[in-house]
Design an enzyme around this catalytic site. Structure first.
Site, PDB file in Angstrom:
ATOM      1  CE  LYS A  80      30.483  60.793  24.556  1.00  0.00           C
ATOM      2  NZ  LYS A  80      29.528  59.695  24.268  1.00  0.00           N
ATOM      3  CB  SER A 155      31.633  56.625  23.160  1.00  0.00           C
ATOM      4  OG  SER A 155      30.369  57.275  23.215  1.00  0.00           O
ATOM      5  CB  SER A 179      27.834  55.580  24.385  1.00  0.00           C
ATOM      6  OG  SER A 179      28.369  54.840  23.317  1.00  0.00           O
TER       7      SER A 179
END
Length: 486
Positions: A80, A155, A179
């Site tokens: 990420k 997210s 997330s």
């Protein structure tokens, strides 16, 4: 050579260690898959092909010489865009950090590299991890591989979509209020939010420091267990890191069905009928095998959304104050005045959702409102933690749907922040309490979209989650990941 990109994590690990194929073979297959399909998914913001191929080649040479760094040497892992990798852009999907190259590795990255994992950054995300749909990225909207008209969750939507689209077998995300788990649920894969403090936050760009936790996403449970075992453990550079050793995979044992006490929730109006049906069907199956179902009162946890958003936005307001165009971030200096530099740099650098959360957090921390909002939220957080302690005095595990809905359409909730925040209604309390939870795929709705089950355990008992996930592996295997992206 067969299409290696189709393989699950466990098959990739087995194939590499048996010599059936090399890390270079595997990476070339994945690169072909990414180049063919990521224009539809947009899971990655960018990726440096040459460095990835080079890392795989080095792993191949180590394996040929009989000196692999570990059994994981050569396994690709997505990362990420808020987890720092030395000399790699870490933008948090924000304009304010558009050209920021990290001068150091996050601890989790150091541990992965020491075992020979091949890093594949930068997975798209909601800007600064603020969102539930990956529509808040400053650069692009990631799509769900099951239906590209729909969101992948957030997210960590880029990481989840990359795994579900078979671009990587496993990936790292971060979980502040769901997330990792929510996008794992919407993309039909496994996603773990570990016990707070078991994985170092050093090198994770902070959103809400008391809630954030790095966690893995994978095509199968073995990928979750292995990556967690590598990245967990004490880190002196993180003051919130627990003084415990790395997780030992040998602790994972299937739990006995008979006498297993499982806490369950009553279905509420927020939960879609197909999600409720899949959840209740699984509970009935568990009961038929000897598990004992216990009704739990989740009325206090229904307040977790307002509690979470007060605490998270307050911490975000503090953490993001460093991105001011002077210490960090792109500098915009239209008039030469200091105040204009701050205002313009932050106004142009941050997106609308990030600005909204900064303003909410600043308000709740301001004089006259601190005790009324932030102080009361912290007291309520203590009650939620005690509530979980009470639950686990009665049950071994808690089962809930991960998300109240399956993946919604792109743009469906962007104009209504409250509806977007409610996407985390079943996940935020776990972060507030600091306990571990994992999403496991258990079926699909009438549109063929994945449904996830959230398994929650007492703090430091990831082994129970993993053992239970193995027990219901037949359910998880029903959700096949898409080979053709439409």
């Amino acid at each position: 050579m067969k299409e290696l990109w189709k393989l699950k994590y466990s098959d990739i690990k087995k194939g590499l260690n048996s010599g059936e194929f090399t890390p270079t073979d595997l990476i070339q297959s994945l690169i072909s898959r990414i180049e063919a399909e990521d224009s539809k998914i947009k899971a990655f913001l960018s990726w440096e092909k040459e460095s990835i191929v080079k890392a795989a080649a080095e792993s191949t040479e180590r394996r040929k010489s009989g000196k692999p760094l570990s059994e994981f040497d050569g396994i690709p892992i997505g990362v990420k865009d808020n987890i720092c990798i030395e000399n790699t852009i870490t933008s948090c999907a924000s304009k304010i950090l558009e050209n920021y190259r990290s001068p150091f590795h996050a601890t989790a990255i150091e541990k992965l590299l020491a075992k020979g994992f091949v890093l594949i950054p930068r997975a798209n995300m909601d800007e600064f991890a603020m969102g539930s749909s990956t529509e808040n990225s400053a650069y692009q909207v990631t799509k769900n591989p099951f239906d590209t008209a729909r969101i992948p969750g957030g997210s960590s939507g880029g990481s989840a979509a990359a795994v579900a689209a078979s671009f990587v077998p496993v990936a790292l995300g971060s979980d502040t209020g769901g997330s990792v788990r929510q996008p794992a649920s919407l993309c039909g894969i496994f996603g773990l939010k570990p016990t707070y403090g078991t994985v170092s936050r050093y090198g994770l760009v902070a959103y809400a420091s008391s809630l954030d936790q790095i966690g893995p996403l994978s095509k199968d449970i073995d990928g979750i267990i292995d990556v967690y075992s590598v990245i967990s453990g004490k880190d002196q550079r993180d003051a919130t890191s627990k003084n415990i050793p790395a997780f030992d995979p040998s602790k994972v044992k299937e739990l006995p069905w008979k006498g297993l006490k499982i806490g369950k929730m009553k279905i509420t109006s927020e939960i879609e009928p197909d999600v409720a049906k899949a959840y209740e069907s699984l509970l009935a199956e568990l009961e038929s095998k000897g598990a004992q179902l216990v009704d739990l009162d989740f009325s206090l946890l229904s307040n977790s959304i307002p509690i979470y958003y007060i605490i998270a936005t307050a911490e975000c307001s503090s953490n993001l104050s460093r991105f001011d165009g002077i210490r960090f971030g792109q500098r915009k200096d239209p008039s030469g005045k200091l105040e204009d530099l701050y205002v313009t740099s932050r106004s142009e650098g941050f997106g609308k959702e990030v600005q909204r959360r900064i303003l909410l957090g600043t308000f709740s921390l301001s004089a006259g409102y601190y005790d009324a909002y932030y102080g009361r939220a912290q007291k309520a957080r203590v009650l939620i933690k005690k509530e979980y302690e009470g639950y686990f005095s009665k049950v071994d595990l808690i089962l809930q749907p991960t998300s109240p809905t399956t993946a919604f359409k792109v743009g469906e909730k962007t104009s209504d922040p409250i509806q977007m925040y409610k996407a985390d209604i079943l996940t935020t309390s776990v972060n507030l309490a600091g306990v571990p939870a994992m999403s496991v795929p258990i079926g699909k709705d009438s549109n063929g979209l994945p449904i996830g089950l959230q398994i929650t355990a007492p703090a430091l008992h990831e082994d129970k989650i993993f053992g239970f996930a193995k027990m219901i592996s037949d359910w998880a295997s029903k959700v096949e990941l898409p080979e053709t992206i439409k």
